[in-house]
Design a protein around this motif. Structure first.
Motif, PDB file in Angstrom:
ATOM      1  N   THR A   1     -12.212   7.020  -7.047  1.00 59.50           N
ATOM      2  CA  THR A   1     -11.772   6.799  -5.671  1.00 59.50           C
ATOM      3  C   THR A   1     -12.983   6.513  -4.778  1.00 59.50           C
ATOM      4  O   THR A   1     -14.113   6.453  -5.269  1.00 59.50           O
ATOM      5  N   MET A   2     -12.753   6.346  -3.493  1.00 59.70           N
ATOM      6  CA  MET A   2     -13.801   6.037  -2.506  1.00 59.70           C
ATOM      7  C   MET A   2     -14.649   4.847  -2.957  1.00 59.70           C
ATOM      8  O   MET A   2     -15.871   4.858  -2.826  1.00 59.70           O
TER       9      MET A   2
ATOM     10  N   CYS B   1      -6.724   7.842   2.748  1.00 57.95           N
ATOM     11  CA  CYS B   1      -5.505   7.063   2.962  1.00 57.95           C
ATOM     12  C   CYS B   1      -4.959   7.287   4.384  1.00 57.95           C
ATOM     13  O   CYS B   1      -4.633   8.419   4.745  1.00 57.95           O
ATOM     14  N   PRO B   2      -4.817   6.247   5.197  1.00 56.64           N
ATOM     15  CA  PRO B   2      -4.311   6.438   6.556  1.00 56.64           C
ATOM     16  C   PRO B   2      -2.803   6.705   6.600  1.00 56.64           C
ATOM     17  O   PRO B   2      -2.272   7.096   7.628  1.00 56.64           O
TER      18      PRO B   2
ATOM     19  N   THR C   1       3.486   8.349  -7.508  1.00 50.89           N
ATOM     20  CA  THR C   1       3.070   9.745  -7.288  1.00 50.89           C
ATOM     21  C   THR C   1       4.291  10.662  -7.353  1.00 50.89           C
ATOM     22  O   THR C   1       4.257  11.732  -7.972  1.00 50.89           O
TER      23      THR C   1
ATOM     24  N   ALA D   1     -12.589   6.494   3.887  1.00 56.00           N
ATOM     25  CA  ALA D   1     -11.770   5.848   2.856  1.00 56.00           C
ATOM     26  C   ALA D   1     -10.484   6.625   2.592  1.00 56.00           C
ATOM     27  O   ALA D   1      -9.737   6.276   1.686  1.00 56.00           O
TER      28      ALA D   1
ATOM     29  N   THR E   1       2.328   3.318  -4.581  1.00 59.92           N
ATOM     30  CA  THR E   1       1.582   4.588  -4.653  1.00 59.92           C
ATOM     31  C   THR E   1       2.527   5.785  -4.507  1.00 59.92           C
ATOM     32  O   THR E   1       2.477   6.731  -5.299  1.00 59.92           O
ATOM     33  N   THR E   2       3.406   5.725  -3.487  1.00 55.65           N
ATOM     34  CA  THR E   2       4.274   6.873  -3.238  1.00 55.65           C
ATOM     35  C   THR E   2       5.307   7.015  -4.362  1.00 55.65           C
ATOM     36  O   THR E   2       5.605   8.132  -4.810  1.00 55.65           O
TER      37      THR E   2
ATOM     38  N   TRP F   1      -6.211  11.418  -2.225  1.00 51.90           N
ATOM     39  CA  TRP F   1      -5.950  10.474  -1.118  1.00 51.90           C
ATOM     40  C   TRP F   1      -7.230   9.765  -0.718  1.00 51.90           C
ATOM     41  O   TRP F   1      -7.281   9.166   0.363  1.00 51.90           O
ATOM     42  N   GLY F   2      -8.296   9.816  -1.518  1.00 54.74           N
ATOM     43  CA  GLY F   2      -9.595   9.365  -1.048  1.00 54.74           C
ATOM     44  C   GLY F   2     -10.160  10.429  -0.123  1.00 54.74           C
ATOM     45  O   GLY F   2      -9.657  11.567  -0.070  1.00 54.74           O
TER      46      GLY F   2
ATOM     47  N   GLN G   1       0.814  -1.208   0.000  1.00 58.26           N
ATOM     48  CA  GLN G   1       0.000   0.000   0.000  1.00 58.26           C
ATOM     49  C   GLN G   1       0.847   1.258   0.000  1.00 58.26           C
ATOM     50  O   GLN G   1       0.396   2.296  -0.472  1.00 58.26           O
ATOM     51  N   ALA G   2       2.087   1.155   0.506  1.00 61.53           N
ATOM     52  CA  ALA G   2       2.905   2.371   0.636  1.00 61.53           C
ATOM     53  C   ALA G   2       3.831   2.607  -0.556  1.00 61.53           C
ATOM     54  O   ALA G   2       3.925   3.726  -1.069  1.00 61.53           O
TER      55      ALA G   2
END
Ligand code: HEM
Length: 491
Positions: free
Chosen positions: A356-357, A434-435, A295, A432, A291-292, A427-428, A287-288
């Motif tokens: 998204t979401m 992104c944490p 981006t 939803a 995406t990062t 980021w949503g 997840q990290a």
């Protein structure tokens, strides 16, 4: 019969029937849902078998379908076909806010993630307990881990970009270089200082992410076998470290680490603890890191094609002024408004997701404008078209590096990189959202500030100085994966 024949038999006897069963099941499902959703306008054909044309077009040109639905006047919701389902797309800030506020018993984001994630079939990634750690512990420990984060980033940059102390222009594969750096720095806070640099751990992690990207949810393929094998080996590598962390915790050793591995060890017990910890580490990496990395590569391409005097120099001036007063601190990073705005503008105009979401309704629901969605409807929000809507952003097609620079007055935080709103959805949003976004924002700002201070960056002469074209797969946007960027240490 030799082993190659066996392999052929496996393919024809297992995979083909499996694919046929999945195809027929999805056909029945999509047909049944069409009847339930017939009152919602469709972009593209809506009757069998023509909606497959719409689904194929969505795969190759999702932006067209989403723009078309978003701009067709008066539509609060529309639907688009995917190969196995319909997605109802909600538009407009008010309905998005309404969607955001719906509770878990009416609307589930995890149902959508689990359904969409092929890893569910591998038995890896079934427990989402690591998610809570991100929004609580990781964000809270950011001030503590900040110095380590910066040290790791500086070292990873030198290793991945310019090992030799040369001031000549050097071509760097952008996606590979950024992934190398980001994987190492993310893992500094996930598994700690030694493991994040271990070549075998980092190679296995990369292979796991690559296999995951190619895995289509069909069981006995090489990717499936690879995913399980990499997960097993990573578990063997981590087992020893898990034991050591547990001993430290039990011995009340004062030198506790602030990485996520320690937190996972502290909250896990029982016979499957080690397996669950490995799965959480893999999930966090999945997840990290992609995406990062993607981006940041988008932002790097904007930087390499930006005007040096209008964009790069003002950013350098700001960074140098802040550093003179504060040095490298989390607070200094917060004061770098131009760096923040540059990254946010890059995420607005080159966000990774056009949808998204994504969530699934658990009950029938009627929105305040009368739009009705039955239970088990797959819903999403069209953030791509919204980010390019002239009613929301002036000259939306133009990359304006200082678009989000605002003073420090009331409401200024609304414009900051990690803030989500109904108009900025990269980021949503809401439950939803992104944490990991506060961590990702700090990491990307650190990297951009370091890059702008230490290097000159441009595209090679072959590219004519222009940003290479993005590539779309369904609603996902990728930066050019093979492009190179020229780096030179600043003189
Ligand atoms: C620039 C980098 C990133 C972007 C653009 C991004 C974007 C997103 C988005 C849009 C979602 C929600 C998916 C949806 O729309 O339904 C999400 C979820 C998630 N992100 Fe990120 N993310 C980034 C970095 C990170 C990092 C660094 C971490 C971990 C440290 C992380 C961890 C997660 C997790 C665990 C979820 C799932 C949350 C859940 O299941 O409730 N992300 N991310």
């Amino acid at each position: 019969m030799d082993s190659e024949d066996n392999y052929e038999v496996t393919h024809s006897t297992v995979i083909i029937p499996l694919v046929l069963i999945v195809f027929i099941a999805s056909l029945v499902q999509i047909q049944r849902r069409q009847a339930d959703l017939s009152h919602i306008p469709t972009i593209g054909p809506s009757s069998f078998p023509f909606y497959y044309i719409g689904a194929i077009r969505f795969f190759f040109n999702a932006t067209w379908a989403l723009q078309e639905g978003y701009h067709r006047s008066g539509l609060a919701a529309f639907k688009v076909a995917q190969l196995t389902r319909w997605i109802v797309v909600i538009t407009g800030s008010e309905l998005i806010e309404e969607l955001r506020k719906l509770p878990e018993d009416a609307l589930s984001y995890s149902d959508a993630t689990i359904k969409a994630d092929q890893l569910t079939l591998t038995g890896i990634l079934t427990d989402p307990s690591h998610v809570a750690l991100l929004s609580t512990q990781l964000t809270r420990t950011l001030p503590l881990v900040f110095p380590e984060l910066r040290d790791e980033m500086v070292a990873a940059f030198s290793d991945a970009i310019l090992k030799e102390p040369t001031s000549e222009w050097t071509a760097v594969s952008a996606v590979n270089g950024m992934t190398e750096i980001i994987s190492r720095v993310c893992n500094r806070v996930i598994v700690g200082p030694q493991t994040c640099r271990e070549p075998e751990f980092s190679a296995l992690n990369k292979q796991f992410i690559r296999d995951k990207t190619k895995y289509l949810g069909i069981l006995p393929t090489p990717q499936y076998i690879g995913l399980r094998a990499h997960a097993k080996r990573i578990r063997q590598l981590l087992d020893f470290k898990v034991k050591r962390r547990r001993q430290k915790l039990e011995s009340s050793d004062s030198e506790h680490r602030h990485d996520l591995l320690s937190l996972l060890v502290a909250k896990s017990s029982g016979p499957h603890a080690s397996r669950d910890i490995t799965h959480s580490i893999l999930a966090l990496n999945l997840q990290a890191v992609p995406t990062t990395s993607l981006t940041f590569t988008h932002a790097l391409y904007h930087l390499a094609s930006a005007s040096s005097s209008d964009v790069v120099q003002p950013m350098r001036d700001e960074i140098e002024a802040v550093l003179r007063q504060e040095g490298w601190t989390l607070n200094a990073l917060e004061r770098m408004r131009k760096v923040d705005s540059f990254l946010k503008e890059s995420m607005r105009i080159s966000g990774l997701h056009a949808l998204t979401m994504q969530c699934i309704s658990r009950t029938d629901y009627t929105f305040s404008d009368g739009t009705h969605v039955p239970a088990r409807t797959h819903l999403a929000v069209a953030c791509g078209p919204m980010h390019l809507d002239p009613a929301k952003y002036t000259s939306p097609q133009t990359f304006d590096a200082t678009r989000f620079v605002r003073g420090s007055g009331e409401g200024a935080s609304r414009y900051q990189l990690a803030t989500t709103t109904a108009d900025f959805l990269a980021w949503g949003h809401g439950r939803a959202g992104c944490p990991g976004r506060f961590f990702a924002a700090v990491l990307m700002k650190l990297m951009l500030a370091h890059m702008v201070l230490q290097y000159d960056v441009r595209f090679g002469d072959g590219a004519g100085g222009a940003r290479p074209r993005d590539c779309w797969v369904g609603p996902e946007r990728f930066p050019d994966l093979s492009a190179e960027v020229m780096f030179r240490r600043r003189r």
